[in-house]
Design a protein around this motif. Sequence first.
Motif: not given
Length: 370
Positions: A12-15, A360-366, A126-127, A102-106
Amino acid sequence: MTAGDTGAPLSVVLAGGGSAGHVNPLLATADALRRRVPDATISVLGTAEGLEQRLVPDRGYPLTVVPKVPFPRRPGAAAVRFPGSLGRAVGAALAAIRAVDADVVVGFGGYVATPAYLAARRAGVPIVIHEQNARPGLANRLGSRFTRAVATTFASTALPGAKRVGMPLRAEIRDLDRAAARPEGLTHFGLAADRPTLLVFGGSLGAARLNAAFSAAAADLLAAGVQVLHLTGAGKDVDAPQTSATGARYVALPYTDRMELAYAVADLAVCRAGAGTVCELAAVGLPAVYVPLPIGNGEQRLNAADLVAAGGGLVAEDAQVDAGWVRGTVLPLVTDADRLATMAAAAAAHGERDADDQLVDLILAAAGRA
C-alpha cells in the motif's frame, strides 16, 4: 503482481502531507493497516517541507519525497512552469509506486496527492481517497474522477459516490476512556479533581485571538473556581495569573504531546474548528465552543456544522471573542454541569471511533484482499 493476487504481501502506498490535517489521518490509517495486515508493505509519499518529513519516519514508515507542485491560481510564471513541474512530480510518484509493486494507492489530499493519483492511474493501480474536510480540496476533487472508492469525514462533503467513515484517529484518541484517564491527566498537568476544567487551544501555532481573550479574563475564571489548561502555541506566552484566592490554577503551556490527557481532564474546550479537532472532540465526547478560523474558504465553519446541529458543541465568530465574551458566554457554560453532560452525550453519539478500520476495509476491497 495484480491487485487481487494474494501470492505476495499486500503493498500500500499512502500519499498526503503538508499539514497535520493530512498527516495525522494518514498515520492513523497506516497504523490500522499494520495492525490488521501485519505483513503488509506500507510506503508513504510526501513533501520535503511538510510535517510528514519528521512524523512519518518517526512512526517507522519509509517516506519518498515527491516535489511540491502548488496549483497556480492565476496566470503568471508559476502557471507557465506548472505542466513541467507536475510532470516531474508524477514521474517521481510513478517510480515510487512501481518500486514497491503497489496494490493500491491511498490519497489524503494535499500537494502530493495529485501526482500520486495521476501516477496510479497511469500504472493501472486502484485508488482510494479520504477527504478530511467538509469542503473537498482540488486534489481529491480530481482524484474522485478516477475511483469509486471515496471516503469522507463529513456527510455534507460533496464528492460523487462518497461513503462517510469519519476521521481516522490515532490510537491514543480512538481508545481514550476520559473518565479512566482523568486521574493521570490531573496529575500530569497539576490540576485539581473537584473543579470544572476549561481547555483552551488553537492548534500547534496557537490562536492569537483566543490567547488574548482568555488571558484577559483569567482572573474572572479563577475567581469563579474554574481551572484552565491553556495551550498557547509554540513560541507564544500569555500574561495570566497562575492562581487565585479560590485555589484554582491557570496552567499555560506552549503545547503538550499528551493531548489525550488534556481531553481527559477537560469539561469544556474552546478551540478552532479544524477537521481533526472537531472529530477528535466528538469521538471522545468532549463538548466544545468552536471558533472557526476567519480566513480561507470557510471550511472550518462547515467542519463543525453537523456536530453543532447535533448539540455537541457551539460555534462563535472570531470577531466576538474577547474577555467580555469569555465572561458572558464561556464562564456560565463551563460551570453548568447539567448542560455540559447533555452536550457531551450528543458529541459522543455523533463521533466516530472506527474510521480507521472502515477506511482499511475500503483499501482491502480496492486491492482485492477483502
